[in-house]
Structures are given as structure tokens and as C-alpha cells.
Design an enzyme around this catalytic site. Structure first.
Site, short mmCIF file in Angstrom:
data_model
loop_
_atom_site.label_atom_id
_atom_site.label_comp_id
_atom_site.label_asym_id
_atom_site.label_seq_id
_atom_site.Cartn_x
_atom_site.Cartn_y
_atom_site.Cartn_z
N LEU A 25 0.87 -1.26 -0.13
CA LEU A 25 0.10 0.05 0.03
C LEU A 25 0.85 1.24 -0.12
O LEU A 25 1.78 1.27 0.84
CB LEU A 25 -0.85 0.30 1.29
N HIS A 26 0.65 2.24 -1.03
CA HIS A 26 1.38 3.36 -0.86
C HIS A 26 0.88 4.56 -1.39
O HIS A 26 1.35 5.63 -1.25
CB HIS A 26 2.76 3.06 -1.80
#
Length: 390
Positions: A222-223
Site C-alpha cells: 500500500l502506498h
């Protein structure tokens, strides 16, 4: 000039990389340039848009990618500052080396910045991975894609729908060539070199047996700001990941932005579980090995959507849209957004053996870069001959 030589006095192709995904796309292109007849001279320019010395050196080593001829060392900054700095530092490179064209890949700020410099200096620009659209103008990458494609001279696409997108936007079909996906070239070329999950976990200080479970294990990344910059959104995603981790261990390669926000929003309790295995950012060969053996991948990364489809691994994409629709239409990807119920329901289906099997899309065969090299060499040499005859 013979058919096996590059014209005397013609400059190299300046190949631009700026961020991690660019390296995976550029490595097979540079190999194909060297193997082409005639060999295509190339100058590799790293803008330094994303730069971590240890990860950078490891990535070049893993991909067997030559180190850059030039590093502009731009570093981080706002979108405007970063784009302007790349442009300012890239212009002298063009003036000095007088390239036959500028080749850019993907959709990062460096892609657009170097495209604008090339076009304004009268240098042909080539865009690899053209025509992908999420139709979400809130994504900076979408703006970079649209503007780059409008002014690029040669556009290479990964899927047939990309040309339809370009034609709708007024891009002439004569500028477009469907060649396949260079990201998959890298994956297939490096599959045999991938690190085993046991190696990766042991290197990070974990007992490799932690992922031995009846259901296998999953991988998480996740970014994106839309997922990790808002405390309520990040908390709800971490909570559902924790639920899924109780069914199978999840290896979570934590992006620095995500790690910082977990701390900033005091959400550490949502990742404090032995079945959530928190790793630092991983190298390409480590991630490839983790994904290849995973039961499920949960991500908001564009590249991982493609790689899981090529590997045949079910993927849940935690975004509301995708610029890679072929991974949904033909591959193993399912869009679940930030809807925790949809994430939970689809994860349960995958663990019950009902996940997408999909198929590998057309021309994702490991030879996209070769097709680019062959077409680009002919295009450049034809242009050179036309100028000589004028």
C-alpha cells in the site's frame, strides 16, 4: 551505411528513468538495443526523482542493468518543483549529446518533464507504455500519461485498448505501435533468479516457517496517498487486512510513506500481530519470489496488477479505478476499492478456491522490448534517410 551500422554522427537514444518501476521497464529495452541489428546506441539518464542508494544499487544489480551514464540527482519535492528541476537539469544533457530521440517509460514526473524538454528542443520523443488510462484526473500519473502521449512522436502500447484511448484523444494511429509489455519481459527474464520467500524472510530476521499455513500466505503493498494519507481510510484498510491475516499470514512490504503514517496516526495496534509480517521495502527479486508463491496479493500498485496476471496469482486491487483494465478483463485482477466488505468477500472467495484464474494477455510473451528495438531502429533510420534526401 550498411544494415549493421548506426549512421555516423547520429546521436544516441537517451533513455530516461526516474523511479523504481522505470528500471524494470528499461532493463529489457537496453538489452534489446544492444542485441539489435544494427545495435542502437543508448545513453541512460537517471533523473534521481526517487533515490535510495542501497535500494538503487541493489535494483541495478538484480536487473543486471548498467549503471546510469548520467544522474541528475533531482531528489524529492512537490510535483511542480520536481518537474521543473528535472527539466532544468535535463536540457543541458540534450544540448551536449544531441540524441536521435528521447525514450521515456511509464507515467512518473520524470517522464513528462523529459518529454517536454525533448519536444521543445525539437528532439523526437518515444513513449513506452503509452495509452493507459484510469480516467481519474486526480491522479498525478494520469496527467503525466495524457500530456506525454499528446506530444510524443512514437507511442508503444501494452494492450490493444490503449490505442483506442489514444485515437479518441486525437493521436494519429500512425504514431502508435502495439508491442506488448516490457514489464513482463523483465518478469520472465528474472523469474529463475527470484529469491525464495524463505530467503527473504530469513534476511529480514523472521522465521521462514511463519508463512507455513494450510492456506498459504498473502502479499500486501500500500502506498497511494488516497489509501494511506487519511487516518480513517488507512485504519479501515489495516483493520480488514488484520482480519484476513487471521486466515493466512500476510507479508506486508511497508512503503516508507505508509510506515510513517501508521506511526503518525497512532495505528500501530492494527499491525501488531504475528500473522502480519512487516518487511521494509523489498528488492525486485525478493518481491518477485514472494508474489510468485503467494495465494493472494492485495495492492494499490499498477505494476503488481500486471505481474500477478502474468504469474497467475489472484490479485485484489485496493483502488477505485485502474489504468490497466486488461488485468481485470483477462487476468487475475479484481478491483475492490476501499470497500472493506468487498475486500473481505473477495479474499474469502480466493481462499475457497474461487479466485480468478485469468490468462496471460496478447504479446505479454517476453519479447516486447525486441519489437520496440526493431521498430524504433527502422523509424529512426528512415527519418535520417528522409532528411538526407530532402
Amino acid at each position: 551505411m550498411t544494415s549493421t551500422s548506426w549512421p555516423t554522427g547520429m546521436g544516441p537514444v537517451i533513455c530516461v528513468v526516474g523511479a523504481r518501476p522505470n528500471f524494470m521497464k528499461m532493463a529489457p529495452i537496453l538489452r534489446a538495443f544492444a542485441a539489435n541489428t544494427p545495435p542502437i546506441p543508448a545513453l541512460l539518464v537517471h533523473t534521481g526523482q526517487h533515490y535510495d542508494k542501497d535500494m538503487n544499487d541493489k535494483l541495478f544489480e538484480d536487473l543486471r542493468l548498467p549503471h546510469p551514464d548520467i544522474n541528475l540527482e533531482v531528489g524529492s519535492g512537490s510535483h511542480a518543483v520536481q518537474t521543473a528541476d528535472v527539466m532544468r537539469r535535463f536540457e543541458p544533457v540534450i544540448d551536449t549529446h544531441k540524441p536521435s530521440c528521447v525514450l521515456v517509460v511509464g507515467d512518473v514526473n520524470s517522464t513528462l518533464a523529459c518529454t517536454l524538454v525533448g519536444v521543445k528542443k525539437g528532439i523526437p520523443v518515444v513513449h513506452v507504455e503509452a495509452g493507459l488510462r484510469s480516467y481519474d484526473r486526480k491522479m498525478p500519473e494520469e496527467i503525466n500519461r495524457v500530456l506525454t502521449d499528446q506530444v510524443a512522436d512514437r507511442l508503444y502500447t501494452t494492450e490493444r485498448s490503449a490505442e483506442s484511448n489514444l485515437v479518441r484523444e486525437g493521436v494519429g494511429a500512425e504514431r502508435v505501435r502495439f508491442v506488448g509489455n516490457v514489464m513482463i519481459d523483465s518478469l520472465l527474464h528474472n523469474r529463475e533468479f527470484a529469491r525464495t520467500p524463505a530467503y527473504t524472510l530469513a534476511a529480514a530476521g523472521f522465521d521462514p516457517g511463519i508463512i507455513d499455513s494450510p492456506n498459504g500466505y498473502g502479499v500486501v503493498t500500500l502506498h497511494r496517498p488516497s489509501n494511506v494519507d487519511h487516518p480513517e481510510t488507512l485504519a479501515s484498510l489495516l483493520a480488514v487486512l488484520l482480519e484476513i491475516a487471521r486466515q493466512l499470514p500476510l507479508v506486508f512490504a511497508l512503503h516508507p510513506r505508509t510506515r510513517a503514517n501508521i506511526e503518525r496516526f497512532s495505528l500501530g495496534h492494527l499491525v501488531d500481530d504475528p500473522r502480519l509480517i512487516l518487511l521494509p521495502p523489498q528488492g525486485y527479486l525478493e518481491m518477485l519470489g514472494l508474489m510468485a508463491d503467494a495465494r493472494i496479493v492485495l495492492t494499490d500498485s499498477g505494476g503488481l496488477q500486471e505481474e500477478t496476471t502474468a504469474l497467475g496469482v489472484p490479485c485484489l486491487t485496493l483502488r477505485e479505478n485502474t489504468e490497466r483494465p486488461i488485468t481485470v478483463e483477462q487476468g487475475t485482477n479484481t478491483m475492490v476499492g476501499r470497500d472493506t466488505e468487498a475486500i473481505r468477500r473477495n479474499a474469502d472467495a480466493i481462499l475457497a478456491g474461487q479466485g480468478k484464474e485469468g490468462r496471460v494477455p496478447e504479446l505479454w510473451d517476453g519479447h516486447a522490448a525486441e519489437r520496440i528495438a526493431q521498430d524504433l531502429a527502422k523509424w529512426i533510420l528512415d527519418q535520417h534517410q528522409a532528411r538526407k534526401s530532402a
